[in-house]
Scaffold this motif. Structure first.
Motif, PDB file in Angstrom:
ATOM      1  N   ARG A  83       0.788  -1.239   0.000  1.00 57.55           N
ATOM      2  CA  ARG A  83       0.000   0.000   0.000  1.00 57.55           C
ATOM      3  C   ARG A  83       0.814   1.280   0.000  1.00 57.55           C
ATOM      4  O   ARG A  83       0.272   2.355   0.207  1.00 57.55           O
ATOM      5  N   THR A  84       2.122   1.202  -0.225  1.00 56.22           N
ATOM      6  CA  THR A  84       2.922   2.415  -0.399  1.00 56.22           C
ATOM      7  C   THR A  84       3.890   2.217  -1.554  1.00 56.22           C
ATOM      8  O   THR A  84       4.353   1.111  -1.803  1.00 56.22           O
ATOM      9  N   VAL A  85       4.156   3.319  -2.252  1.00 59.58           N
ATOM     10  CA  VAL A  85       5.109   3.303  -3.359  1.00 59.58           C
ATOM     11  C   VAL A  85       5.976   4.553  -3.230  1.00 59.58           C
ATOM     12  O   VAL A  85       5.451   5.661  -3.059  1.00 59.58           O
ATOM     13  N   LEU A 108      -5.752   7.797  -9.599  1.00 59.61           N
ATOM     14  CA  LEU A 108      -5.561   6.499 -10.228  1.00 59.61           C
ATOM     15  C   LEU A 108      -6.391   6.499 -11.498  1.00 59.61           C
ATOM     16  O   LEU A 108      -7.632   6.610 -11.444  1.00 59.61           O
ATOM     17  N   MET A 109      -5.722   6.424 -12.647  1.00 63.51           N
ATOM     18  CA  MET A 109      -6.420   6.480 -13.924  1.00 63.51           C
ATOM     19  C   MET A 109      -7.436   5.341 -14.011  1.00 63.51           C
ATOM     20  O   MET A 109      -7.134   4.189 -13.702  1.00 63.51           O
ATOM     21  N   ASN A 134      -3.863  10.024  -1.810  1.00 56.18           N
ATOM     22  CA  ASN A 134      -2.957  10.687  -0.873  1.00 56.18           C
ATOM     23  C   ASN A 134      -1.503  10.375  -1.201  1.00 56.18           C
ATOM     24  O   ASN A 134      -1.170   9.259  -1.594  1.00 56.18           O
ATOM     25  N   PHE A 135      -0.658  11.382  -1.020  1.00 61.09           N
ATOM     26  CA  PHE A 135       0.784  11.201  -1.174  1.00 61.09           C
ATOM     27  C   PHE A 135       1.489  12.177  -0.257  1.00 61.09           C
ATOM     28  O   PHE A 135       0.933  13.193   0.148  1.00 61.09           O
ATOM     29  N   GLU A 187       0.304   6.737  -1.123  1.00 61.36           N
ATOM     30  CA  GLU A 187      -0.515   5.853  -0.303  1.00 61.36           C
ATOM     31  C   GLU A 187      -1.511   5.175  -1.242  1.00 61.36           C
ATOM     32  O   GLU A 187      -2.512   5.771  -1.637  1.00 61.36           O
ATOM     33  N   VAL A 188      -1.232   3.942  -1.614  1.00 58.03           N
ATOM     34  CA  VAL A 188      -2.049   3.215  -2.591  1.00 58.03           C
ATOM     35  C   VAL A 188      -3.430   2.931  -1.991  1.00 58.03           C
ATOM     36  O   VAL A 188      -3.532   2.440  -0.868  1.00 58.03           O
TER      37      VAL A 188
END
Length: 79
Positions: free
Chosen positions: A16-18, A33-34, A43-44, A55-56
């Motif tokens: 859930r995080t990148v 998110l396209m 959120n980021f 934050e995915v």
């Protein structure tokens, strides 16, 4: 003209995080998110001097817009 950046992932992040080393964001930068804009902005956290931690969203596999690749769209980036 508004600057946009597309971050394409071939594997859905399971933790859930990148972390991305780019872009440089501003206070007005938004992230979506396209294909799932109905979720609203994602959120980021802006990292300094540059980069972001995304934050995915907690989406079940059947709720993803496709099965093979996913794209996060940053709108209003500086670089």
């Amino acid at each position: 003209m508004e600057r946009m950046l597309y971050a394409v992932f071939l594997d859905w992040p399971t933790n859930r995080t990148v972390h991305l080393g780019l872009p440089k964001t501003a206070a007005w930068t938004t992230l979506y998110l396209m294909g799932r804009e109905d979720l609203g902005p994602v959120n980021f956290t802006t990292l300094h001097p540059q980069g972001v931690l995304i934050e995915v969203p907690p989406i079940a596999p059947q709720g993803l817009p496709c099965q093979w690749a996913w794209t996060f769209v940053f709108q209003g980036v500086l670089e």
